[in-house]
Design a protein around this motif. Structure first.
Motif, PDB file in Angstrom:
ATOM      1  N   GLY A 251     -31.959   4.433  -6.242  1.00  0.00           N
ATOM      2  CA  GLY A 251     -32.939   5.401  -5.775  1.00  0.00           C
ATOM      3  C   GLY A 251     -32.354   6.432  -4.829  1.00  0.00           C
ATOM      4  O   GLY A 251     -32.634   7.630  -4.950  1.00  0.00           O
ATOM      5  N   SER A 252     -31.524   5.992  -3.883  1.00  0.00           N
ATOM      6  CA  SER A 252     -30.942   6.941  -2.931  1.00  0.00           C
ATOM      7  C   SER A 252     -29.949   7.865  -3.620  1.00  0.00           C
ATOM      8  O   SER A 252     -29.862   9.058  -3.290  1.00  0.00           O
ATOM      9  N   ASN A 253     -29.198   7.363  -4.599  1.00  0.00           N
ATOM     10  CA  ASN A 253     -28.284   8.216  -5.344  1.00  0.00           C
ATOM     11  C   ASN A 253     -29.033   9.276  -6.141  1.00  0.00           C
ATOM     12  O   ASN A 253     -28.578  10.419  -6.270  1.00  0.00           O
ATOM     13  N   ALA A 254     -30.196   8.907  -6.705  1.00  0.00           N
ATOM     14  CA  ALA A 254     -31.009   9.900  -7.410  1.00  0.00           C
ATOM     15  C   ALA A 254     -31.512  10.966  -6.440  1.00  0.00           C
ATOM     16  O   ALA A 254     -31.566  12.160  -6.772  1.00  0.00           O
ATOM     17  N   ALA A 255     -31.874  10.555  -5.230  1.00  0.00           N
ATOM     18  CA  ALA A 255     -32.365  11.513  -4.235  1.00  0.00           C
ATOM     19  C   ALA A 255     -31.312  12.548  -3.871  1.00  0.00           C
ATOM     20  O   ALA A 255     -31.640  13.728  -3.665  1.00  0.00           O
ATOM     21  N   VAL A 256     -30.044  12.142  -3.803  1.00  0.00           N
ATOM     22  CA  VAL A 256     -29.022  13.111  -3.412  1.00  0.00           C
ATOM     23  C   VAL A 256     -28.823  14.171  -4.483  1.00  0.00           C
ATOM     24  O   VAL A 256     -28.398  15.289  -4.184  1.00  0.00           O
ATOM     25  N   VAL A 257     -29.122  13.864  -5.743  1.00  0.00           N
ATOM     26  CA  VAL A 257     -29.070  14.888  -6.786  1.00  0.00           C
ATOM     27  C   VAL A 257     -30.089  15.984  -6.477  1.00  0.00           C
ATOM     28  O   VAL A 257     -29.801  17.179  -6.590  1.00  0.00           O
ATOM     29  N   GLY A 258     -31.286  15.579  -6.052  1.00  0.00           N
ATOM     30  CA  GLY A 258     -32.293  16.562  -5.675  1.00  0.00           C
ATOM     31  C   GLY A 258     -31.896  17.369  -4.454  1.00  0.00           C
ATOM     32  O   GLY A 258     -32.101  18.594  -4.401  1.00  0.00           O
ATOM     33  N   ILE A 259     -31.297  16.714  -3.460  1.00  0.00           N
ATOM     34  CA  ILE A 259     -30.856  17.417  -2.254  1.00  0.00           C
ATOM     35  C   ILE A 259     -29.787  18.448  -2.605  1.00  0.00           C
ATOM     36  O   ILE A 259     -29.803  19.587  -2.123  1.00  0.00           O
ATOM     37  N   LEU A 260     -28.857  18.066  -3.459  1.00  0.00           N
ATOM     38  CA  LEU A 260     -27.806  18.990  -3.857  1.00  0.00           C
ATOM     39  C   LEU A 260     -28.381  20.137  -4.693  1.00  0.00           C
ATOM     40  O   LEU A 260     -27.914  21.275  -4.602  1.00  0.00           O
ATOM     41  N   GLY A 261     -29.407  19.850  -5.496  1.00  0.00           N
ATOM     42  CA  GLY A 261     -30.066  20.905  -6.253  1.00  0.00           C
ATOM     43  C   GLY A 261     -30.700  21.939  -5.345  1.00  0.00           C
ATOM     44  O   GLY A 261     -30.623  23.146  -5.608  1.00  0.00           O
ATOM     45  N   ALA A 262     -31.326  21.485  -4.253  1.00  0.00           N
ATOM     46  CA  ALA A 262     -31.894  22.427  -3.290  1.00  0.00           C
ATOM     47  C   ALA A 262     -30.805  23.261  -2.630  1.00  0.00           C
ATOM     48  O   ALA A 262     -30.978  24.467  -2.395  1.00  0.00           O
ATOM     49  N   ALA A 263     -29.657  22.641  -2.334  1.00  0.00           N
ATOM     50  CA  ALA A 263     -28.557  23.368  -1.703  1.00  0.00           C
ATOM     51  C   ALA A 263     -27.954  24.400  -2.644  1.00  0.00           C
ATOM     52  O   ALA A 263     -27.453  25.436  -2.196  1.00  0.00           O
ATOM     53  N   LEU A 264     -27.989  24.135  -3.958  1.00  0.00           N
ATOM     54  CA  LEU A 264     -27.466  25.111  -4.909  1.00  0.00           C
ATOM     55  C   LEU A 264     -28.218  26.431  -4.782  1.00  0.00           C
ATOM     56  O   LEU A 264     -27.615  27.509  -4.879  1.00  0.00           O
ATOM     57  N   TYR A 265     -29.538  26.334  -4.571  1.00  0.00           N
ATOM     58  CA  TYR A 265     -30.317  27.570  -4.402  1.00  0.00           C
ATOM     59  C   TYR A 265     -30.087  28.186  -3.023  1.00  0.00           C
ATOM     60  O   TYR A 265     -29.771  29.374  -2.912  1.00  0.00           O
ATOM     61  N   ASN A 266     -30.257  27.383  -1.980  1.00  0.00           N
ATOM     62  CA  ASN A 266     -30.115  27.879  -0.616  1.00  0.00           C
ATOM     63  C   ASN A 266     -29.329  26.855   0.218  1.00  0.00           C
ATOM     64  O   ASN A 266     -29.779  25.719   0.358  1.00  0.00           O
ATOM     65  N   PRO A 267     -28.123  27.187   0.678  1.00  0.00           N
ATOM     66  CA  PRO A 267     -27.613  28.540   0.906  1.00  0.00           C
ATOM     67  C   PRO A 267     -26.663  29.083  -0.145  1.00  0.00           C
ATOM     68  O   PRO A 267     -26.233  30.224  -0.054  1.00  0.00           O
ATOM     69  N   VAL A 268     -26.271  28.284  -1.146  1.00  0.00           N
ATOM     70  CA  VAL A 268     -25.146  28.684  -1.988  1.00  0.00           C
ATOM     71  C   VAL A 268     -25.490  29.912  -2.824  1.00  0.00           C
ATOM     72  O   VAL A 268     -24.811  30.951  -2.755  1.00  0.00           O
ATOM     73  N   TRP A 269     -26.558  29.821  -3.632  1.00  0.00           N
ATOM     74  CA  TRP A 269     -26.901  30.908  -4.546  1.00  0.00           C
ATOM     75  C   TRP A 269     -27.350  32.156  -3.788  1.00  0.00           C
ATOM     76  O   TRP A 269     -26.905  33.275  -4.078  1.00  0.00           O
ATOM     77  N   THR A 270     -28.246  31.988  -2.833  1.00  0.00           N
ATOM     78  CA  THR A 270     -28.818  33.138  -2.139  1.00  0.00           C
ATOM     79  C   THR A 270     -27.777  33.921  -1.341  1.00  0.00           C
ATOM     80  O   THR A 270     -27.958  35.109  -1.076  1.00  0.00           O
ATOM     81  N   SER A 271     -26.665  33.270  -0.953  1.00  0.00           N
ATOM     82  CA  SER A 271     -25.640  33.941  -0.160  1.00  0.00           C
ATOM     83  C   SER A 271     -24.524  34.535  -1.005  1.00  0.00           C
ATOM     84  O   SER A 271     -23.748  35.355  -0.501  1.00  0.00           O
ATOM     85  N   ALA A 272     -24.426  34.133  -2.262  1.00  0.00           N
ATOM     86  CA  ALA A 272     -23.283  34.557  -3.077  1.00  0.00           C
ATOM     87  C   ALA A 272     -23.671  35.468  -4.232  1.00  0.00           C
ATOM     88  O   ALA A 272     -22.928  36.400  -4.566  1.00  0.00           O
ATOM     89  N   VAL A 273     -24.791  35.220  -4.876  1.00  0.00           N
ATOM     90  CA  VAL A 273     -25.170  35.978  -6.075  1.00  0.00           C
ATOM     91  C   VAL A 273     -26.073  37.128  -5.653  1.00  0.00           C
ATOM     92  O   VAL A 273     -27.283  36.963  -5.471  1.00  0.00           O
TER      93      VAL A 273
END
Length: 409
Positions: A347-369
């Motif tokens: 369960g906790s490993n599945a949760a980190v996929v969601g956390i990383l998905g949120a990080a892909l949008y902000n700050p990674v995507w919003t600051s680079a693209v």
């Protein structure tokens, strides 16, 4: 028949060596281990299991399973545990940890010292290219992790809920809460038969020493924020921020991105631009991704920074994972067979996929693209990594060059 049994058992027992041998072997691995934690585990197997024969395949597989089960940087934890095993105790583990970490930490610290003086259009293009590398690498991490960590509907649902929690309630507390909720949901939704043990771990660590390491891990995690609040020390605040991030990294090195972003960018210690540029460069250096901490500690705008900041940040980020491995070694054989423990980790490993998905949008995507051209370059980098299997350092070179060329057009 009986006379031969002891020799057969002895043949399976991992051999011991000197501290110097351990340090030299892992210094070599720290220089040559490009490609991220999964690649690092392959280098370890080739060098230490196949070539040097420090241990057998079953023991190595069991050790990898332990380090993937625990929070923390898997490849650094495996290197530490192998050092404990070969060096016959804690000094061997410290030797392997230092040797494997040192090369990339020195490179990241050197980059931190020149980044501030790296100005002009070409420099800006180079740094923007590194931000686009971060987009491609994080997207690749989510792509790969989702296939292994969210392969069914319950775990996909846990990931989506974790993503929603982090998006709706920004900050490090929400990320901790999402991981905790994932573990609780895993106890309910992710139960299955316990995985059978793959081998037997016999490390020179007593249960009393292991227990002390686990207690120290918990005390530092719980008590340090109160000490920081009482003292007002920024140095202790830096230690606490990086220690807490290292203690909550489930699922691989890339998961540290949103945790560190919340700890150092949100309070204004490091600019988002400097953060993403350093993260992009970290993909091109050998050794553990966690040496990104040396860069962050050096570029912080409030002392301690420079060499002192790099040392504090690097040590604090890696310390919890090492304490957990050292503390768990004498208890692992009995603990790993419990279905509840395995379900909570699913369960906790599945949760980190969601956390990383949120990080892909902000700050990674919003600051680079920022433009269609940026999107095209980020997609190109993602395809290079996932389809053509280009090494991450190669993608760094290509996208950094593309960023510089784009700045000239």
């Amino acid at each position: 028949m009986n006379a031969s049994a002891p020799s057969e058992i002895a043949a399976k027992e991992p051999s011991r060596g000197s501290i110097g041998e351990v340090f030299a072997a892992f210094l070599k691995l720290g220089v040559m281990s490009f490609g991220g934690p999964i690649a690092h585990l392959g280098y370890f197997r080739e060098e230490l299991v196949i070539r040097r024969r420090w241990l057998d395949e079953a023991t190595y597989a069991d050790l990898v399973a332990l380090c993937q089960f625990l929070p923390g940087p898997a490849s650094s934890q495996v290197s530490f545990a192998l050092g404990v095993l070969r060096g016959n105790g804690l000094l061997g583990g410290l030797a392997s940890w230092l040797a494997f970490t040192l090369p990339s930490a020195v490179i990241m610290f050197a980059f931190a010292n020149v980044a501030a003086r790296f100005t002009g259009p070409l420099a800006q293009g180079f740094l923007h290219g590194l931000k686009l590398v971060a987009v491609a690498v994080v997207a690749q991490a989510i792509w790969g992790m989702s296939k292994s960590l969210t392969p069914d509907r319950p775990r996909a649902a846990i990931a989506l809920v974790a993503l929603a929690v982090v998006v709706l309630f920004p900050g490090s507390f929400a990320q901790v809460a999402a991981i905790a909720l994932g573990a609780v949901a895993g106890l309910w939704l992710c139960r299955a038969e316990a995985a059978p043990p793959s081998g037997w771990l016999n490390f020179p660590v007593s249960r009393s020493m292991g227990g002390m390491a686990l207690v120290l891990f918990a005390v530092l995690l719980v008590a340090t924020p109160f000490v920081v609040a009482a003292s007002g020390s920024h140095g202790l605040a830096v230690f606490d921020a990086f220690y807490r991030s290292g203690a909550l990294v489930f699922g691989g090195g890339h998961v540290v991105l949103p945790l560190l972003q919340a700890e150092v960018v949100t309070p204004g210690w490091v600019s988002n631009e400097a953060f993403l540029a350093g993260y992009g460069l970290a993909q091109a250096v050998p050794g553990p991704l966690f040496t990104f901490a040396a860069y962050l500690g050096a570029v912080m705008n409030t002392p301690p920074n420079g060499l002192a900041g790099a040392a504090i940040a690097q040590f604090a980020l890696l310390l919890p994972g090492m304490l957990l491995v050292y503390g768990t070694l004498p208890f692992w054989d009995s603990f790993r067979t419990r279905p509840a423990a395995q379900a909570a980790m699913r369960g906790s490993n599945a949760a980190v996929v969601g956390i990383l998905g949120a990080a892909l949008y902000n700050p990674v995507w919003t600051s680079a693209v920022m433009a269609p051209r940026d999107f095209a370059l980020a997609l190109f980098g993602f395809l290079l990594l996932t389809v053509w299997k280009v090494p991450s350092w190669g993608v760094v070179v290509l996208l950094a060059a593309a960023g510089m060329l784009s700045a000239l057009i």
